[in-house]
Write a protein that holds these residues in place. Structure first.
Motif, PDB file in Angstrom:
ATOM      1  N   ASN A  91      46.394  36.326  36.953  1.00 12.13           N
ATOM      2  CA  ASN A  91      46.753  36.561  38.356  1.00 12.13           C
ATOM      3  C   ASN A  91      47.206  37.996  38.596  1.00 12.13           C
ATOM      4  OD1 ASN A  91      46.101  34.002  39.268  1.00 12.13           O
ATOM      5  ND2 ASN A  91      48.139  33.167  38.899  1.00 12.13           N
ATOM      6  N   ASN A  92      47.953  38.550  37.658  1.00 12.79           N
ATOM      7  CA  ASN A  92      48.380  39.946  37.816  1.00 12.79           C
ATOM      8  C   ASN A  92      47.190  40.899  37.761  1.00 12.79           C
ATOM      9  OD1 ASN A  92      51.171  40.029  38.316  1.00 12.79           O
ATOM     10  ND2 ASN A  92      51.664  39.654  36.177  1.00 12.79           N
ATOM     11  N   LEU A  93      46.239  40.630  36.873  1.00 13.91           N
ATOM     12  CA  LEU A  93      45.077  41.515  36.750  1.00 13.91           C
ATOM     13  C   LEU A  93      44.138  41.377  37.954  1.00 13.91           C
ATOM     14  CD1 LEU A  93      44.295  41.269  32.938  1.00 13.91           C
ATOM     15  CD2 LEU A  93      45.080  43.279  34.200  1.00 13.91           C
ATOM     16  N   ILE A  94      44.034  40.167  38.504  1.00  8.11           N
ATOM     17  CA  ILE A  94      43.225  39.989  39.720  1.00  8.11           C
ATOM     18  C   ILE A  94      43.818  40.790  40.873  1.00  8.11           C
ATOM     19  CG2 ILE A  94      42.668  38.298  41.530  1.00  8.11           C
ATOM     20  CD1 ILE A  94      42.058  36.294  39.300  1.00  8.11           C
ATOM     21  N   ALA A  95      45.135  40.767  40.982  1.00  7.97           N
ATOM     22  CA  ALA A  95      45.807  41.560  42.018  1.00  7.97           C
ATOM     23  C   ALA A  95      45.552  43.056  41.815  1.00  7.97           C
ATOM     24  CB  ALA A  95      47.303  41.278  42.005  1.00  7.97           C
TER      25      ALA A  95
ATOM     26  N   CYS B  38      38.525  39.462  24.243  1.00  7.31           N
ATOM     27  CA  CYS B  38      39.707  39.997  23.551  1.00  7.31           C
ATOM     28  C   CYS B  38      40.476  38.922  22.791  1.00  7.31           C
ATOM     29  CB  CYS B  38      40.649  40.656  24.559  1.00  7.31           C
ATOM     30  SG  CYS B  38      39.976  42.094  25.391  1.00  7.31           S
ATOM     31  N   GLY B  39      40.064  37.666  22.969  1.00  9.91           N
ATOM     32  CA  GLY B  39      40.790  36.569  22.327  1.00  9.91           C
ATOM     33  C   GLY B  39      42.142  36.319  22.951  1.00  9.91           C
ATOM     34  N   ILE B  40      42.242  36.582  24.261  1.00  6.05           N
ATOM     35  CA  ILE B  40      43.519  36.441  24.974  1.00  6.05           C
ATOM     36  C   ILE B  40      43.395  35.332  26.012  1.00  6.05           C
ATOM     37  CG2 ILE B  40      45.183  37.597  26.494  1.00  6.05           C
ATOM     38  CD1 ILE B  40      44.282  40.261  25.198  1.00  6.05           C
ATOM     39  N   ASP B  41      44.279  34.365  25.960  1.00  8.82           N
ATOM     40  CA  ASP B  41      44.312  33.270  26.921  1.00  8.82           C
ATOM     41  C   ASP B  41      44.737  33.820  28.286  1.00  8.82           C
ATOM     42  OD1 ASP B  41      44.874  31.041  28.481  1.00  8.82           O
ATOM     43  OD2 ASP B  41      45.826  29.929  26.853  1.00  8.82           O
ATOM     44  N   PRO B  42      43.908  33.650  29.345  1.00  7.46           N
ATOM     45  CA  PRO B  42      44.242  34.179  30.682  1.00  7.46           C
ATOM     46  C   PRO B  42      45.536  33.624  31.265  1.00  7.46           C
ATOM     47  CG  PRO B  42      41.927  33.541  30.562  1.00  7.46           C
ATOM     48  CD  PRO B  42      42.579  33.020  29.314  1.00  7.46           C
ATOM     49  N   SER B  43      46.001  32.473  30.722  1.00  8.55           N
ATOM     50  CA  SER B  43      47.226  31.861  31.261  1.00  8.55           C
ATOM     51  C   SER B  43      48.504  32.444  30.652  1.00  8.55           C
ATOM     52  CB  SER B  43      47.205  30.348  31.047  1.00  8.55           C
ATOM     53  OG  SER B  43      47.285  30.040  29.661  1.00  8.55           O
ATOM     54  N   ARG B  44      48.350  33.332  29.675  1.00 13.32           N
ATOM     55  CA  ARG B  44      49.533  33.992  29.092  1.00 13.32           C
ATOM     56  C   ARG B  44      50.168  34.931  30.104  1.00 13.32           C
ATOM     57  NH1 ARG B  44      47.628  36.526  23.485  1.00 13.32           N
ATOM     58  NH2 ARG B  44      49.713  37.423  23.583  1.00 13.32           N
ATOM     59  N   ARG B  45      51.397  35.339  29.817  1.00 13.85           N
ATOM     60  CA  ARG B  45      52.087  36.304  30.663  1.00 13.85           C
ATOM     61  C   ARG B  45      52.159  37.657  29.949  1.00 13.85           C
ATOM     62  NH1 ARG B  45      54.364  31.453  32.331  1.00 13.85           N
ATOM     63  NH2 ARG B  45      54.548  31.279  34.603  1.00 13.85           N
ATOM     64  N   GLY B  46      52.334  38.698  30.741  1.00 11.76           N
ATOM     65  CA  GLY B  46      52.323  40.049  30.204  1.00 11.76           C
ATOM     66  C   GLY B  46      53.308  40.282  29.082  1.00 11.76           C
ATOM     67  N   GLU B  47      54.480  39.653  29.166  1.00 14.32           N
ATOM     68  CA  GLU B  47      55.517  39.919  28.156  1.00 14.32           C
ATOM     69  C   GLU B  47      55.196  39.348  26.782  1.00 14.32           C
ATOM     70  OE1 GLU B  47      57.481  36.473  30.622  1.00 14.32           O
ATOM     71  OE2 GLU B  47      56.127  38.161  31.011  1.00 14.32           O
ATOM     72  N   THR B  48      54.079  38.591  26.664  1.00 15.39           N
ATOM     73  CA  THR B  48      53.703  38.054  25.351  1.00 15.39           C
ATOM     74  C   THR B  48      52.680  38.943  24.636  1.00 15.39           C
ATOM     75  OG1 THR B  48      51.819  36.727  26.133  1.00 15.39           O
ATOM     76  CG2 THR B  48      54.027  35.723  26.251  1.00 15.39           C
ATOM     77  N   LEU B  49      52.167  39.958  25.321  1.00 15.86           N
ATOM     78  CA  LEU B  49      51.094  40.765  24.746  1.00 15.86           C
ATOM     79  C   LEU B  49      51.620  41.895  23.860  1.00 15.86           C
ATOM     80  CD1 LEU B  49      49.413  39.230  26.866  1.00 15.86           C
ATOM     81  CD2 LEU B  49      48.191  41.367  27.309  1.00 15.86           C
TER      82      LEU B  49
END
Length: 294
Positions: free
Chosen positions: A249-253, A270-281
């Motif tokens: 949602n943040n990247l779509i914005a 990238c092997g990244i779940d879209p439902s994760r939040r930024g602070e987990t990356l």
């Protein structure tokens, strides 16, 4: 107390009595707008100076020396000390208390407006390495640190006393509540280490919050490779734009709703779940997104 200890206590600036004496003698009044809080604890000063790993072959840039408590200690360790002070009322005080140290240079100016690359060439040509050591005003901590890092100055360490909460954010790991865009920016350039916490009671006047000393050791090269640093940091900012929102949602914005399918595919690559939040990356994951997101 021995005579030697009494003499040492007399010459040290960072004591309640000496600080008050200097302030009273010069009729100095604190400006709240400049975030002036003078340290009166010699043990904290010792920890700051030790963390900087100084020797006579090295130089130090100090920002906001105040009445020279830290400057005095730096002058005993480093071969060259240049201190930048924005408050012209403090210049004569600094010149007086530091007059026996002829390798200390006081510059009246705003560090955010100075050409630091030129200053380094002028001030530190004869030293083997330079570190920044400072008690930074809370209100300009982040702009000053980002200027030092983004201008890619030839620094070994940055050892600064700042607001405790900000220091914790800089050193935070992915997944923690304090991890954010500042954590990523600092860790991209540096390896952070919290040196100590500093209670608000060891300052004149006392600030409302506690401080911390953080040591930033400059990396030889950034923590991750990116082809466009500006894009990398924009992506990081976008991912933290609204912490409660998912990464998707943040990247779509950030890029627009019409690119949803492209983003889904990109994150999967990238092997990244879209439902994760930024602070987990991790920094590596931010870099992977940045490199694919044109």
């Amino acid at each position: 107390m021995s005579e030697e200890q009494r003499m040492k206590e007399h010459v040290q600036i960072a004591t309640p009595k000496r600080t008050k004496d200097i302030i009273a003698r010069h009729g100095f009044s604190f400006k709240k707008s400049l975030g002036q809080n003078f340290l009166i604890d010699q043990n904290i000063l010792r920890l700051i100076v030790e963390a900087a790993e100084l020797d006579p072959s090295q130089g130090v840039l100090e920002i906001g020396p105040g009445i020279g408590a830290l400057t005095q200690q730096l002058a005993m360790k480093a071969g060259k000390v240049t201190a930048i002070e924005i408050d012209n009322r403090l210049i004569p005080i600094l010149q007086e208390v530091l007059q026996e140290h002829d390798h200390v240079n006081i510059i009246h100016g705003d560090v955010l407006k100075l050409d630091l690359a030129a200053l380094f060439e002028q001030q530190f040509a004869a030293v083997s390495g330079v570190s920044v050591v400072a008690n930074l005003p809370y209100y300009v901590t982040t702009p000053i640190l980002m200027k030092l890092l983004e201008e890619k100055l030839p620094l070994k360490h940055i050892v600064v006393m700042i607001q405790k909460e900000v220091a914790e954010r800089m050193a935070a790991s992915p997944g923690s509540k304090t991890y954010g865009s500042l954590s990523v920016a600092v860790q991209y350039y540096c390896v952070p280490k919290l040196v100590c916490t500093v209670p608000h009671t060891v300052f004149i006047p006392q600030p409302n919050v506690d401080s911390a000393v953080i040591k930033l050791s400059l990396r030889d090269k950034p923590a991750v490779h990116v082809t466009d640093e500006a894009r990398f940091f924009k992506v990081v900012q976008a991912c933290f734009a609204q912490r409660r929102k998912t990464l998707m949602n943040n990247l779509i914005a950030f890029v627009g709703k019409e690119r949803r399918e492209e983003l889904t595919e990109l994150l999967n690559e990238c092997g990244i779940d879209p439902s994760r939040r930024g602070e987990t990356l991790s920094l590596e994951e931010f870099a992977a997104i940045s490199e694919r997101l044109k």
